[in-house]
Design a protein around this motif. Structure first.
Motif, PDB file in Angstrom:
ATOM      1  N   ALA A  73      -1.310  36.610 -33.916  1.00  0.00           N
ATOM      2  CA  ALA A  73      -1.749  37.743 -33.105  1.00  0.00           C
ATOM      3  C   ALA A  73      -1.156  37.665 -31.703  1.00  0.00           C
ATOM      4  O   ALA A  73      -0.726  38.675 -31.146  1.00  0.00           O
ATOM      5  N   LYS A  74      -1.089  36.469 -31.149  1.00  0.00           N
ATOM      6  CA  LYS A  74      -0.528  36.296 -29.810  1.00  0.00           C
ATOM      7  C   LYS A  74       0.942  36.699 -29.804  1.00  0.00           C
ATOM      8  O   LYS A  74       1.398  37.395 -28.904  1.00  0.00           O
ATOM      9  N   ARG A  75       1.682  36.280 -30.801  1.00  0.00           N
ATOM     10  CA  ARG A  75       3.102  36.612 -30.873  1.00  0.00           C
ATOM     11  C   ARG A  75       3.281  38.124 -31.006  1.00  0.00           C
ATOM     12  O   ARG A  75       4.124  38.714 -30.340  1.00  0.00           O
ATOM     13  N   PHE A  76       2.486  38.756 -31.831  1.00  0.00           N
ATOM     14  CA  PHE A  76       2.577  40.199 -32.048  1.00  0.00           C
ATOM     15  C   PHE A  76       2.256  40.964 -30.759  1.00  0.00           C
ATOM     16  O   PHE A  76       2.974  41.877 -30.369  1.00  0.00           O
ATOM     17  N   LEU A  77       1.190  40.584 -30.054  1.00  0.00           N
ATOM     18  CA  LEU A  77       0.804  41.263 -28.826  1.00  0.00           C
ATOM     19  C   LEU A  77       1.814  41.031 -27.717  1.00  0.00           C
ATOM     20  O   LEU A  77       2.116  41.926 -26.928  1.00  0.00           O
ATOM     21  N   TYR A  78       2.363  39.841 -27.623  1.00  0.00           N
ATOM     22  CA  TYR A  78       3.343  39.500 -26.593  1.00  0.00           C
ATOM     23  C   TYR A  78       4.590  40.356 -26.744  1.00  0.00           C
ATOM     24  O   TYR A  78       5.113  40.889 -25.775  1.00  0.00           O
ATOM     25  N   VAL A  79       5.071  40.544 -27.950  1.00  0.00           N
ATOM     26  CA  VAL A  79       6.273  41.333 -28.195  1.00  0.00           C
ATOM     27  C   VAL A  79       6.037  42.794 -27.845  1.00  0.00           C
ATOM     28  O   VAL A  79       6.856  43.427 -27.190  1.00  0.00           O
ATOM     29  N   ASN A  80       4.935  43.370 -28.251  1.00  0.00           N
ATOM     30  CA  ASN A  80       4.661  44.781 -27.975  1.00  0.00           C
ATOM     31  C   ASN A  80       4.506  45.050 -26.492  1.00  0.00           C
ATOM     32  O   ASN A  80       4.946  46.086 -25.998  1.00  0.00           O
ATOM     33  N   GLU A  81       3.904  44.135 -25.774  1.00  0.00           N
ATOM     34  CA  GLU A  81       3.711  44.320 -24.342  1.00  0.00           C
ATOM     35  C   GLU A  81       5.064  44.389 -23.636  1.00  0.00           C
ATOM     36  O   GLU A  81       5.298  45.251 -22.799  1.00  0.00           O
ATOM     37  N   HIS A  82       5.973  43.508 -23.965  1.00  0.00           N
ATOM     38  CA  HIS A  82       7.254  43.467 -23.282  1.00  0.00           C
ATOM     39  C   HIS A  82       8.202  44.548 -23.794  1.00  0.00           C
ATOM     40  O   HIS A  82       9.067  44.986 -23.047  1.00  0.00           O
ATOM     41  N   GLU A  83       8.052  44.960 -25.019  1.00  0.00           N
ATOM     42  CA  GLU A  83       8.912  46.022 -25.546  1.00  0.00           C
ATOM     43  C   GLU A  83       8.699  47.315 -24.776  1.00  0.00           C
ATOM     44  O   GLU A  83       9.659  48.015 -24.431  1.00  0.00           O
ATOM     45  N   ALA A  84       7.467  47.622 -24.463  1.00  0.00           N
ATOM     46  CA  ALA A  84       7.178  48.844 -23.708  1.00  0.00           C
ATOM     47  C   ALA A  84       7.754  48.774 -22.300  1.00  0.00           C
ATOM     48  O   ALA A  84       8.338  49.752 -21.814  1.00  0.00           O
ATOM     49  N   SER A  85       7.626  47.629 -21.641  1.00  0.00           N
ATOM     50  CA  SER A  85       8.162  47.513 -20.283  1.00  0.00           C
ATOM     51  C   SER A  85       9.682  47.530 -20.286  1.00  0.00           C
ATOM     52  O   SER A  85      10.303  48.086 -19.376  1.00  0.00           O
ATOM     53  N   ILE A  86      10.303  46.960 -21.308  1.00  0.00           N
ATOM     54  CA  ILE A  86      11.763  46.979 -21.412  1.00  0.00           C
ATOM     55  C   ILE A  86      12.248  48.405 -21.628  1.00  0.00           C
ATOM     56  O   ILE A  86      13.220  48.847 -21.000  1.00  0.00           O
ATOM     57  N   LYS A  87      11.580  49.156 -22.500  1.00  0.00           N
ATOM     58  CA  LYS A  87      11.970  50.550 -22.725  1.00  0.00           C
ATOM     59  C   LYS A  87      11.815  51.376 -21.449  1.00  0.00           C
ATOM     60  O   LYS A  87      12.651  52.229 -21.148  1.00  0.00           O
ATOM     61  N   LYS A  88      10.764  51.117 -20.692  1.00  0.00           N
ATOM     62  CA  LYS A  88      10.547  51.845 -19.440  1.00  0.00           C
ATOM     63  C   LYS A  88      11.668  51.552 -18.451  1.00  0.00           C
ATOM     64  O   LYS A  88      12.201  52.462 -17.809  1.00  0.00           O
ATOM     65  N   GLU A  89      12.052  50.281 -18.328  1.00  0.00           N
ATOM     66  CA  GLU A  89      13.115  49.911 -17.401  1.00  0.00           C
ATOM     67  C   GLU A  89      14.461  50.467 -17.852  1.00  0.00           C
ATOM     68  O   GLU A  89      15.270  50.889 -17.014  1.00  0.00           O
ATOM     69  N   LEU A  90      14.727  50.489 -19.142  1.00  0.00           N
ATOM     70  CA  LEU A  90      15.969  51.070 -19.644  1.00  0.00           C
ATOM     71  C   LEU A  90      16.027  52.572 -19.370  1.00  0.00           C
ATOM     72  O   LEU A  90      17.083  53.106 -19.005  1.00  0.00           O
ATOM     73  N   LYS A  91      14.901  53.242 -19.518  1.00  0.00           N
ATOM     74  CA  LYS A  91      14.860  54.685 -19.228  1.00  0.00           C
ATOM     75  C   LYS A  91      15.116  54.926 -17.749  1.00  0.00           C
ATOM     76  O   LYS A  91      15.878  55.820 -17.383  1.00  0.00           O
ATOM     77  N   THR A  92      14.518  54.130 -16.890  1.00  0.00           N
ATOM     78  CA  THR A  92      14.743  54.255 -15.451  1.00  0.00           C
ATOM     79  C   THR A  92      16.202  54.015 -15.107  1.00  0.00           C
ATOM     80  O   THR A  92      16.804  54.760 -14.330  1.00  0.00           O
ATOM     81  N   PHE A  93      16.791  52.977 -15.704  1.00  0.00           N
ATOM     82  CA  PHE A  93      18.208  52.680 -15.456  1.00  0.00           C
ATOM     83  C   PHE A  93      19.087  53.837 -15.909  1.00  0.00           C
ATOM     84  O   PHE A  93      19.994  54.258 -15.178  1.00  0.00           O
ATOM     85  N   ASN A  94      18.836  54.365 -17.105  1.00  0.00           N
ATOM     86  CA  ASN A  94      19.650  55.473 -17.615  1.00  0.00           C
ATOM     87  C   ASN A  94      19.506  56.721 -16.746  1.00  0.00           C
ATOM     88  O   ASN A  94      20.491  57.420 -16.491  1.00  0.00           O
ATOM     89  N   ASP A  95      18.291  56.999 -16.284  1.00  0.00           N
ATOM     90  CA  ASP A  95      18.080  58.150 -15.397  1.00  0.00           C
ATOM     91  C   ASP A  95      18.863  57.975 -14.092  1.00  0.00           C
ATOM     92  O   ASP A  95      19.519  58.905 -13.615  1.00  0.00           O
ATOM     93  N   ASN A  96      18.805  56.786 -13.519  1.00  0.00           N
ATOM     94  CA  ASN A  96      19.542  56.517 -12.282  1.00  0.00           C
ATOM     95  C   ASN A  96      21.048  56.620 -12.505  1.00  0.00           C
ATOM     96  O   ASN A  96      21.773  57.160 -11.668  1.00  0.00           O
ATOM     97  N   PHE A  97      21.520  56.107 -13.622  1.00  0.00           N
ATOM     98  CA  PHE A  97      22.945  56.152 -13.930  1.00  0.00           C
ATOM     99  C   PHE A  97      23.417  57.598 -14.096  1.00  0.00           C
ATOM    100  O   PHE A  97      24.485  57.974 -13.596  1.00  0.00           O
ATOM    101  N   GLU A  98      22.623  58.411 -14.772  1.00  0.00           N
ATOM    102  CA  GLU A  98      22.975  59.827 -14.936  1.00  0.00           C
ATOM    103  C   GLU A  98      22.980  60.547 -13.592  1.00  0.00           C
ATOM    104  O   GLU A  98      23.848  61.389 -13.336  1.00  0.00           O
ATOM    105  N   ASN A  99      22.037  60.222 -12.722  1.00  0.00           N
ATOM    106  CA  ASN A  99      22.014  60.827 -11.391  1.00  0.00           C
ATOM    107  C   ASN A  99      23.261  60.462 -10.602  1.00  0.00           C
ATOM    108  O   ASN A  99      23.842  61.297  -9.906  1.00  0.00           O
TER     109      ASN A  99
END
Length: 68
Positions: A21-47
């Motif tokens: 359960a710890k491994r499963f929760l740890y991965v999901n928590e960081h996956e969301a933050s990584i996707k958020k940072e990638l979206k921010t980076f892509n938005d900045n790059f497009e700008n």
């Protein structure tokens, strides 16, 4: 004696479930933050690309320069 064996088996099962359960929760928590940072980076790059295309600015190695 049977009580100690059953208790040991129960504790081992609980530990295994907790580790999975710890491994499963740890991965999901960081996956969301990584996707958020990638979206921010892509938005900045497009700008930056839009600034370069639409305006009189060009990207240098470290800065944005106004074209002459």
């Amino acid at each position: 004696m049977l009580f100690y064996i059953l208790t040991t088996i129960f504790v081992i099962i609980v530990i295994l479930v907790a580790l999975m359960a710890k491994r499963f929760l740890y991965v999901n928590e960081h996956e969301a933050s990584i996707k958020k940072e990638l979206k921010t980076f892509n938005d900045n790059f497009e700008n930056i690309k839009n600034i370069e295309v639409n305006l009189d600015y060009k990207m240098g190695t470290d800065h944005i320069y106004k074209q002459k």
